[in-house]
Design a protein around this motif. Structure first.
Motif, PDB file in Angstrom:
ATOM      1  N   TYR A  66       0.821  -1.215   0.000  1.00  0.00           N
ATOM      2  CA  TYR A  66       0.000   0.000   0.000  1.00  0.00           C
ATOM      3  C   TYR A  66       0.861   1.276   0.000  1.00  0.00           C
ATOM      4  O   TYR A  66       0.836   2.061  -0.955  1.00  0.00           O
ATOM      5  CB  TYR A  66      -0.930  -0.067   1.217  1.00  0.00           C
ATOM      6  CG  TYR A  66      -1.708   1.189   1.517  1.00  0.00           C
ATOM      7  CD1 TYR A  66      -2.346   1.909   0.506  1.00  0.00           C
ATOM      8  CD2 TYR A  66      -1.832   1.648   2.841  1.00  0.00           C
ATOM      9  CE1 TYR A  66      -3.082   3.056   0.801  1.00  0.00           C
ATOM     10  CE2 TYR A  66      -2.569   2.771   3.136  1.00  0.00           C
ATOM     11  CZ  TYR A  66      -3.180   3.477   2.120  1.00  0.00           C
ATOM     12  OH  TYR A  66      -3.895   4.604   2.414  1.00  0.00           O
ATOM     13  N   ILE A  67       1.648   1.472   1.034  1.00  0.00           N
ATOM     14  CA  ILE A  67       2.440   2.713   1.109  1.00  0.00           C
ATOM     15  C   ILE A  67       3.586   2.654   0.106  1.00  0.00           C
ATOM     16  O   ILE A  67       3.923   3.650  -0.550  1.00  0.00           O
ATOM     17  CB  ILE A  67       2.965   2.930   2.547  1.00  0.00           C
ATOM     18  CG1 ILE A  67       1.800   2.885   3.551  1.00  0.00           C
ATOM     19  CG2 ILE A  67       3.693   4.272   2.648  1.00  0.00           C
ATOM     20  CD1 ILE A  67       2.233   2.817   5.003  1.00  0.00           C
ATOM     21  N   GLY A  68       4.166   1.445  -0.054  1.00  0.00           N
ATOM     22  CA  GLY A  68       5.278   1.280  -0.981  1.00  0.00           C
ATOM     23  C   GLY A  68       4.914   1.673  -2.407  1.00  0.00           C
ATOM     24  O   GLY A  68       5.671   2.381  -3.077  1.00  0.00           O
ATOM     25  N   SER A  69       3.756   1.231  -2.891  1.00  0.00           N
ATOM     26  CA  SER A  69       3.402   1.511  -4.292  1.00  0.00           C
ATOM     27  C   SER A  69       3.243   3.013  -4.519  1.00  0.00           C
ATOM     28  O   SER A  69       3.668   3.536  -5.554  1.00  0.00           O
ATOM     29  CB  SER A  69       2.136   0.747  -4.694  1.00  0.00           C
ATOM     30  OG  SER A  69       1.066   1.049  -3.830  1.00  0.00           O
ATOM     31  N   HIS A  70       2.649   3.720  -3.565  1.00  0.00           N
ATOM     32  CA  HIS A  70       2.497   5.176  -3.725  1.00  0.00           C
ATOM     33  C   HIS A  70       3.856   5.877  -3.685  1.00  0.00           C
ATOM     34  O   HIS A  70       4.078   6.858  -4.393  1.00  0.00           O
ATOM     35  CB  HIS A  70       1.564   5.736  -2.637  1.00  0.00           C
ATOM     36  CG  HIS A  70       0.130   5.312  -2.815  1.00  0.00           C
ATOM     37  ND1 HIS A  70      -0.315   4.061  -2.455  1.00  0.00           N
ATOM     38  CD2 HIS A  70      -0.943   5.957  -3.345  1.00  0.00           C
ATOM     39  CE1 HIS A  70      -1.615   3.963  -2.750  1.00  0.00           C
ATOM     40  NE2 HIS A  70      -2.014   5.095  -3.285  1.00  0.00           N
ATOM     41  N   THR A  71       4.758   5.344  -2.873  1.00  0.00           N
ATOM     42  CA  THR A  71       6.091   5.958  -2.782  1.00  0.00           C
ATOM     43  C   THR A  71       6.904   5.664  -4.039  1.00  0.00           C
ATOM     44  O   THR A  71       7.606   6.552  -4.551  1.00  0.00           O
ATOM     45  CB  THR A  71       6.810   5.453  -1.514  1.00  0.00           C
ATOM     46  OG1 THR A  71       5.966   5.687  -0.389  1.00  0.00           O
ATOM     47  CG2 THR A  71       8.145   6.159  -1.311  1.00  0.00           C
ATOM     48  N   VAL A  72       6.793   4.447  -4.557  1.00  0.00           N
ATOM     49  CA  VAL A  72       7.497   4.110  -5.803  1.00  0.00           C
ATOM     50  C   VAL A  72       7.030   5.055  -6.914  1.00  0.00           C
ATOM     51  O   VAL A  72       7.851   5.575  -7.693  1.00  0.00           O
ATOM     52  CB  VAL A  72       7.255   2.628  -6.187  1.00  0.00           C
ATOM     53  CG1 VAL A  72       7.731   2.341  -7.609  1.00  0.00           C
ATOM     54  CG2 VAL A  72       7.956   1.706  -5.198  1.00  0.00           C
ATOM     55  N   LEU A  73       5.737   5.303  -6.979  1.00  0.00           N
ATOM     56  CA  LEU A  73       5.221   6.216  -8.012  1.00  0.00           C
ATOM     57  C   LEU A  73       5.863   7.598  -7.882  1.00  0.00           C
ATOM     58  O   LEU A  73       6.344   8.174  -8.866  1.00  0.00           O
ATOM     59  CB  LEU A  73       3.687   6.320  -7.895  1.00  0.00           C
ATOM     60  CG  LEU A  73       3.025   7.364  -8.803  1.00  0.00           C
ATOM     61  CD1 LEU A  73       3.343   7.104 -10.271  1.00  0.00           C
ATOM     62  CD2 LEU A  73       1.506   7.371  -8.594  1.00  0.00           C
ATOM     63  N   ARG A  74       5.908   8.124  -6.669  1.00  0.00           N
ATOM     64  CA  ARG A  74       6.493   9.462  -6.473  1.00  0.00           C
ATOM     65  C   ARG A  74       7.988   9.458  -6.835  1.00  0.00           C
ATOM     66  O   ARG A  74       8.487  10.428  -7.404  1.00  0.00           O
ATOM     67  CB  ARG A  74       6.291   9.930  -5.026  1.00  0.00           C
ATOM     68  CG  ARG A  74       4.868  10.228  -4.655  1.00  0.00           C
ATOM     69  CD  ARG A  74       4.298  11.436  -5.418  1.00  0.00           C
ATOM     70  NE  ARG A  74       4.925  12.676  -5.006  1.00  0.00           N
ATOM     71  CZ  ARG A  74       5.543  13.526  -5.832  1.00  0.00           C
ATOM     72  NH1 ARG A  74       5.611  13.282  -7.121  1.00  0.00           N
ATOM     73  NH2 ARG A  74       6.082  14.631  -5.360  1.00  0.00           N
ATOM     74  N   LEU A  75       8.686   8.371  -6.503  1.00  0.00           N
ATOM     75  CA  LEU A  75      10.117   8.299  -6.848  1.00  0.00           C
ATOM     76  C   LEU A  75      10.299   8.289  -8.363  1.00  0.00           C
ATOM     77  O   LEU A  75      11.164   8.993  -8.896  1.00  0.00           O
ATOM     78  CB  LEU A  75      10.750   7.038  -6.239  1.00  0.00           C
ATOM     79  CG  LEU A  75      10.908   7.036  -4.715  1.00  0.00           C
ATOM     80  CD1 LEU A  75      11.233   5.624  -4.214  1.00  0.00           C
ATOM     81  CD2 LEU A  75      12.000   8.017  -4.271  1.00  0.00           C
TER      82      LEU A  75
END
Ligand code: NAD
Ligand code: UFG
Length: 339
Positions: free
Chosen positions: A11-20
């Motif tokens: 959940y949090i990882g996928s949103h952070t990967v997108l921002r990166l």
């Protein structure tokens, strides 16, 4: 150079990967998909217009980590991989200490061997245990956790503190999340819990969409304004941005640091139900039930240290969190298996 994101399919990882990816970073994801769908990263790639490099594997696999660091030029790690269900951790403590504690030790050893010095670790407000007072600052007492999940997070923080003393070249960051909610505003990625949700907002969302009949409110006799539990809900996109800021900040620093990532505002269970009803236009029936064992009355942050040090503050309010949750839930009633 690339950033390794463990648990990047979650959940949090996928949103952070997108921002990166949006920031033009090279991203390597390590995830065994025990609690995630590969679809999440396919959708992330669609949103970003470019894909992360995905490795399916276990963070406890030392040989795999050694190979990974030898193959990819990693200069920082964001470590989301872990198990997070409080009730399950009471029933399966060994699994929680194995993945959350031993997995982190394995990762840290591989990082040291490969000369990778920067780590951002997913800690939790759970490390504060039963708060002596709110709001919670980073200096508030920690420990007194009441379940193996919380204790595993607290233990990793101690490990990081000790390692930073022994390895002064390392920059080790623990981010204490309050209650992550919401979804990307596109409605393409969001939280997709396995089975019946444990957490309030996904539960309400599934009632709103008709998958569950009613919300059970755990306790209305807490010493809070309406008697129900108060939490500091934070939009997952704000949380993702907090990781980017922490990464930037730690690039030219060393030592162990800890920051709260919260909004500094508390909302009660009944406020959440009311707001969801208002913003979704759906009926949200609820019933009152006794307190859930282990729950605390209120938990909210003082986020001012992150504002000063990281130049980061949450910018999305409760309506944004609920609107984005509802968009994700209504467009994907079966989560990632909806299409
Ligand atoms: P999540 O379950 O969606 O993501 C965790 C990811 O780790 C999943 O993709 C899962 O498949 C992966 N994973 C689990 N075990 C693994 C292993 N052994 N090897 C490789 N990958 C593995 O959870 P989330 O909400 O995205 O949480 C991310 C991190 O933040 C977790 O460490 C969690 O404890 C922490 N955290 C979450 C919350 C919250 O309420 N969501 C609050 C505070 C802290
Ligand atoms: N609640 C209900 N009904 C539900 C679910 C929750 O009334 O069906 C209430 C809880 O009693 C609490 C509030 O809604 O007052 C929030 O509950 P969550 O389960 O969503 O979140 P918690 O604050 O209990 O737990 C979160 C994380 C945990 C972490 C804990 C402490 O999910 O991983 O914060 O930081 F351990």
């Amino acid at each position: 150079m690339a950033i390794l994101v463990t648990g990047g399919g979650g959940y949090i990882g996928s949103h952070t990967v997108l921002r990166l990816l949006e920031q033009q970073e090279e991203v390597v994801v390590l995830d065994n998909f025990v609690n995630a769908s590969p679809q999440a990263l396919t959708r992330v790639a669609g949103l970003a217009g470019r894909a992360p490099h995905v490795i399916e594997g276990d963070v406890c696999d030392a040989a795999l980590l050694t190979r990974l660091f030898a193959t990819h030029r990693i200069d920082a790690v964001i470590h989301f991989a872990g198990l997070k269900a409080v009730g399950e951790s009471v029933r399966e403590p060994l699994a929680y200490y194995q993945v959350n504690l031993s997995g982190t030790l394995t990762l840290l050893a591989a990082m040291r061997a490969a000369g990778v010095h920067h780590l951002i670790f997913s800690s939790s407000a759970t490390v504060y245990g039963q708060p002596e007072q709110v709001p919670l600052t980073e200096a508030s007492r920690t420990g007194g956790t009441t379940n193996p999940y919380g204790t595993s997070k607290w233990m990793v923080e101690q490990v990081l503190r000790d390692l930073a003393l022994a390895a002064p070249e390392m920059a080790l960051v623990a981010l204490r999340y309050f209650n992550p909610v919401g979804a990307h505003p596109s409605g393409r990625i969001g939280e997709d819990p396995r089975g019946t949700p444990n957490n309030l907002l996904p539960y309400i969302a599934q009632v709103a969409v008709g998958k569950l009949p009613s919300v059970t409110v755990f306790g209305n006799d807490y010493p809070t304004p309406d008697g129900t539990g108060v939490r500091d809900y934070i939009h997952v996109m704000d949380l993702a941005d907090g990781h980017l800021q922490a990464l930037r900040h730690s690039r030219d620093r060393t030592g162990f640091s800890v920051w709260n990532l919260g909004t500094g505002r508390g909302h009660s269970v009944l406020e959440m139900i009311d707001a969801f009803r208002r913003l979704s236009g759906r009926d949200i029936p609820y019933t009152l039930a006794p307190r859930r064992p282990g729950d605390i009355a209120e938990c909210w942050s003082d986020p001012s240290r992150a504002a000063v040090d990281l130049k980061w503050s949450a910018t999305r309010d409760l309506d944004d969190m609920i609107r984005d949750t509802w968009r994700w839930q209504s467009q994907n009633p079966q989560g990632y298996s909806s299409e």
